[in-house]
Design a protein around this motif. Structure first.
Motif, PDB file in Angstrom:
ATOM      1  N   LEU A   1      55.564  -4.091  20.407  1.00  0.00           N
ATOM      2  CA  LEU A   1      55.413  -5.376  21.082  1.00  0.00           C
ATOM      3  C   LEU A   1      54.168  -5.242  21.958  1.00  0.00           C
ATOM      4  N   ALA A   2      53.091  -5.839  21.506  1.00  0.00           N
ATOM      5  CA  ALA A   2      51.797  -5.648  22.166  1.00  0.00           C
ATOM      6  C   ALA A   2      51.295  -6.950  22.765  1.00  0.00           C
ATOM      7  N   THR A   3      50.558  -6.818  23.839  1.00  0.00           N
ATOM      8  CA  THR A   3      49.794  -7.931  24.385  1.00  0.00           C
ATOM      9  C   THR A   3      48.325  -7.546  24.327  1.00  0.00           C
ATOM     10  N   LEU A   4      47.531  -8.406  23.718  1.00  0.00           N
ATOM     11  CA  LEU A   4      46.093  -8.178  23.592  1.00  0.00           C
ATOM     12  C   LEU A   4      45.365  -9.309  24.297  1.00  0.00           C
ATOM     13  N   ALA A  32      50.558  -1.805  24.544  1.00  0.00           N
ATOM     14  CA  ALA A  32      51.477  -1.707  23.411  1.00  0.00           C
ATOM     15  C   ALA A  32      52.783  -1.063  23.855  1.00  0.00           C
ATOM     16  N   ASN A  33      53.903  -1.725  23.593  1.00  0.00           N
ATOM     17  CA  ASN A  33      55.227  -1.202  23.908  1.00  0.00           C
ATOM     18  C   ASN A  33      55.943  -0.833  22.616  1.00  0.00           C
ATOM     19  N   VAL A  34      56.294   0.436  22.481  1.00  0.00           N
ATOM     20  CA  VAL A  34      57.073   0.897  21.335  1.00  0.00           C
ATOM     21  C   VAL A  34      58.533   0.900  21.760  1.00  0.00           C
ATOM     22  N   MET A  35      59.361   0.139  21.028  1.00  0.00           N
ATOM     23  CA  MET A  35      60.725  -0.114  21.488  1.00  0.00           C
ATOM     24  C   MET A  35      61.574  -0.674  20.350  1.00  0.00           C
ATOM     25  N   PRO A  36      62.909  -0.654  20.493  1.00  0.00           N
ATOM     26  CA  PRO A  36      63.734  -1.395  19.540  1.00  0.00           C
ATOM     27  C   PRO A  36      63.552  -2.890  19.789  1.00  0.00           C
ATOM     28  N   SER A  37      63.517  -3.677  18.748  1.00  0.00           N
ATOM     29  CA  SER A  37      63.298  -5.109  18.927  1.00  0.00           C
ATOM     30  C   SER A  37      64.472  -5.764  19.628  1.00  0.00           C
ATOM     31  N   PRO A  38      64.226  -6.451  20.738  1.00  0.00           N
ATOM     32  CA  PRO A  38      65.277  -7.258  21.340  1.00  0.00           C
ATOM     33  C   PRO A  38      65.587  -8.450  20.429  1.00  0.00           C
ATOM     34  N   PRO A  39      66.698  -9.122  20.665  1.00  0.00           N
ATOM     35  CA  PRO A  39      67.036 -10.288  19.829  1.00  0.00           C
ATOM     36  C   PRO A  39      66.226 -11.515  20.213  1.00  0.00           C
ATOM     37  N   MET A  40      64.919 -11.456  19.953  1.00  0.00           N
ATOM     38  CA  MET A  40      64.032 -12.561  20.278  1.00  0.00           C
ATOM     39  C   MET A  40      64.070 -13.607  19.169  1.00  0.00           C
ATOM     40  N   PRO A  41      63.988 -14.885  19.519  1.00  0.00           N
ATOM     41  CA  PRO A  41      64.128 -15.937  18.500  1.00  0.00           C
ATOM     42  C   PRO A  41      63.054 -15.940  17.432  1.00  0.00           C
ATOM     43  N   LYS A  63      38.818  -9.544  50.071  1.00  0.00           N
ATOM     44  CA  LYS A  63      37.717 -10.321  49.517  1.00  0.00           C
ATOM     45  C   LYS A  63      37.389  -9.783  48.126  1.00  0.00           C
ATOM     46  N   PHE A  64      37.562 -10.656  47.124  1.00  0.00           N
ATOM     47  CA  PHE A  64      37.369 -10.248  45.744  1.00  0.00           C
ATOM     48  C   PHE A  64      36.126 -10.883  45.130  1.00  0.00           C
ATOM     49  N   ARG A  65      35.512 -10.161  44.220  1.00  0.00           N
ATOM     50  CA  ARG A  65      34.493 -10.719  43.349  1.00  0.00           C
ATOM     51  C   ARG A  65      35.184 -11.521  42.252  1.00  0.00           C
ATOM     52  N   LEU A  66      34.607 -12.643  41.882  1.00  0.00           N
ATOM     53  CA  LEU A  66      35.120 -13.473  40.792  1.00  0.00           C
ATOM     54  C   LEU A  66      34.167 -13.437  39.608  1.00  0.00           C
ATOM     55  N   HIS A  67      34.732 -13.485  38.418  1.00  0.00           N
ATOM     56  CA  HIS A  67      33.939 -13.494  37.195  1.00  0.00           C
ATOM     57  C   HIS A  67      34.137 -14.825  36.480  1.00  0.00           C
ATOM     58  N   GLU A  68      33.059 -15.316  35.881  1.00  0.00           N
ATOM     59  CA  GLU A  68      33.168 -16.556  35.120  1.00  0.00           C
ATOM     60  C   GLU A  68      33.832 -16.256  33.773  1.00  0.00           C
ATOM     61  N   LEU A  69      35.019 -16.790  33.582  1.00  0.00           N
ATOM     62  CA  LEU A  69      35.763 -16.557  32.349  1.00  0.00           C
ATOM     63  C   LEU A  69      36.769 -17.699  32.176  1.00  0.00           C
ATOM     64  N   PRO A  70      36.309 -18.837  31.691  1.00  0.00           N
ATOM     65  CA  PRO A  70      37.210 -19.990  31.580  1.00  0.00           C
ATOM     66  C   PRO A  70      38.296 -19.810  30.529  1.00  0.00           C
ATOM     67  N   THR A  71      38.039 -18.992  29.505  1.00  0.00           N
ATOM     68  CA  THR A  71      38.992 -18.863  28.406  1.00  0.00           C
ATOM     69  C   THR A  71      39.063 -17.420  27.924  1.00  0.00           C
ATOM     70  N   VAL A  72      40.279 -16.966  27.648  1.00  0.00           N
ATOM     71  CA  VAL A  72      40.483 -15.691  26.971  1.00  0.00           C
ATOM     72  C   VAL A  72      41.197 -15.976  25.657  1.00  0.00           C
ATOM     73  N   THR A  73      41.159 -15.013  24.767  1.00  0.00           N
ATOM     74  CA  THR A  73      41.940 -15.093  23.534  1.00  0.00           C
ATOM     75  C   THR A  73      42.963 -13.976  23.596  1.00  0.00           C
ATOM     76  N   GLY A  74      44.214 -14.345  23.709  1.00  0.00           N
ATOM     77  CA  GLY A  74      45.209 -13.304  23.893  1.00  0.00           C
ATOM     78  C   GLY A  74      46.616 -13.788  23.649  1.00  0.00           C
ATOM     79  N   GLY A  75      47.542 -12.866  23.852  1.00  0.00           N
ATOM     80  CA  GLY A  75      48.952 -13.171  23.664  1.00  0.00           C
ATOM     81  C   GLY A  75      49.670 -12.012  23.010  1.00  0.00           C
TER      82      GLY A  75
END
Length: 463
Positions: A269-272, A247-256, A206-218
């Protein structure tokens, strides 16, 4: 790490007895669905369990636990399949059919089956503009991540997953189905909030839920220099609690979306994820964008589930990995990380840095079995590889780098322990927490039925 399989032979009568006892499926080698059921996220795991039982409810779970205990079979619990301990050569209890979900939008609570994964749960509660924070991937199972603590994209805003756990249904080693919370069997409820799978099989939460319809991230990708890495850590530490980062410190993969000339060069390569949107979100994100001209900036407003990256079902990484909780990460550490990543011969070496604090740190350390509330930074060192013959050298690389980055007393997040679990499980718990967990283990699992995990032995058993 690659696990070498050992086959335990069982006559058909054993499987028949278990099939007759439970309402869910019981699979043995050769059955349709067996190969899929033994497939997990991690690569290099090739165990062929004697039986895989897929219970339909908590009573089924109780019968499976008793069967394993009575037959002396190693028992493991498989949820999302991200754990090194989710397979065994004996009896695997696969929780995937325990996927019920009851949402109460007005009370902002949800009862969830332990077999759901974070993506499935998140999609359903998002229909009501609500969230519970889990980890950093949608395929992780709710049961497994929760009992270890739960560190993810909302850790600074809402704390650990266990900080939103209100109650749980647990099947203990004696086959009893128990409903536990802060008032009913509070010691067991305390133990499953960070003590891992040592105390029973969690079937519903049983989890508590928080009202958060939108985040800003990626995703935000930047060049990696010692100054930029150290600056990122400072910015993450000084950011408002609404913002959590990985934050991931790494050699860059061949991403498009990365220019070809930068492939293989060191990047962050970070996700915020900012819990909200608009002007305040942009203000919180600005210090990171000012560290360097981003190589790629994919941050945008989205539902919380949008931050989970798409997953390839055929991706099963094999990696030497070490994790630690530390109190500082500065310019010298960033320099060392870049040097060691450059020296690695792995297919993909990486060092992941998560700045903690915020809501997680405000909960008293004695409130849950996860007690490292004051540690500032979680670091994960990993070297992905394909040749099993290289395992030793990559493990040595990970061990040495992790040891060099440790600041303050030893500490580790129990969900990130790997084959070093037996040697380091004590580092996951301060001494007083460890002693209390062992006492509770003696009460609920005195013969250590639940031992295929980052194991906490009963208090009357030497180790």
């Amino acid at each position: 790490m690659v696990n070498t399989p050992t086959v335990i032979e069982w006559d058909g009568a054993a499987a028949t007895r278990l099939r007759n006892a439970v309402g869910g499926q019981v699979l043995v080698p050769g059955d349709a669905g067996y190969e899929q059921a033994r497939t997990v996220y991690l690569g290099g795991m090739d165990q062929r369990p004697a039986m895989i039982a897929q219970p339909s409810d908590a009573d089924d779970v109780a019968r499976i636990v008793m069967f394993a205990r009575d037959h002396g079979l190693p028992l493991t619990v498989k949820g999302g399949g991200h754990s090194l301990f989710c397979l065994s050569d004996g009896l695997v209890l696969d929780t995937s059919a325990l996927n019920s979900l009851e949402i109460d939008p007005e009370a902002r609570t949800a009862w969830a089956g332990a077999g759901l994964n974070a993506g499935e749960y998140g999609k359903e509660v998002a229909e009501h503009g609500l969230v519970t924070g889990f980890g950093d991937t949608g395929s992780v199972g709710l049961g497994g991540i929760t009992v270890g603590g739960g560190i993810g994209y909302l850790v600074r805003k809402y704390g650990l997953t266990i900080d939103d756990l209100l109650a749980a249904e647990v099947v203990t080693a004696d086959g009893t189905v128990r409903l536990v919370d802060s008032e009913n069997e509070p010691d067991l409820f305390w133990a499953i909030r960070g003590g891992g799978g040592n105390f029973g099989v969690v079937t519903r939460l049983k989890f508590r839920l928080h009202e958060l319809p939108t985040v800003t991230g990626g995703m935000l990708i930047m060049p990696a220099t010692p100054e930029i890495i150290a600056g990122f850590v400072i910015a993450a530490d000084e950011a408002p609690e609404e913002l959590s980062t990985i934050a991931n410190v790494m050699p860059s993969p061949p991403m498009p979306f990365v220019p070809e000339e930068l492939h293989g060069t060191p990047i962050i390569l970070a996700t915020l994820v900012y819990a909200g949107e608009g002007e305040e979100a942009e203000k919180a994100l600005a210090p990171f964008r000012e560290l360097a001209t981003p190589i790629a900036d994919m941050i945008r407003a989205m539902p919380y589930t949008g931050v989970y990256p798409p997953e390839d079902e055929d991706f099963h990484p094999v990696a030497a990995a070490r994790s630690l909780l530390t109190d500082d990460f500065g310019l010298d550490d960033a320099t060392l990380v870049l040097e060691r990543v450059a020296s690695s011969t792995a297919v993909m070496p990486a060092v992941q840095i998560r700045v903690l604090g915020g809501a997680m740190a405000r909960v008293p350390s004695e409130a849950t079995a996860f007690a490292h509330r004051d540690r500032r930074i979680l670091v994960n060192v990993a070297a992905m590889y394909t040749d099993p013959a290289e395992a030793e050298s990559h493990t040595r690389w990970a061990d040495e780098l992790a040891a060099a980055l440790q600041k303050g007393g030893p500490g580790v997040y129990v969900n990130f322990l790997a084959e070093d679990s037996e040697a380091r499980v004590r580092d996951a718990y301060p001494e007083g927490t460890w002693d209390r967990l062992r006492a509770i283990k003696r009460t609920y699992d005195p013969t250590n039925v639940f031992r295929v995990n980052s194991n906490i032995p009963p208090a009357d058993e030497s180790r």
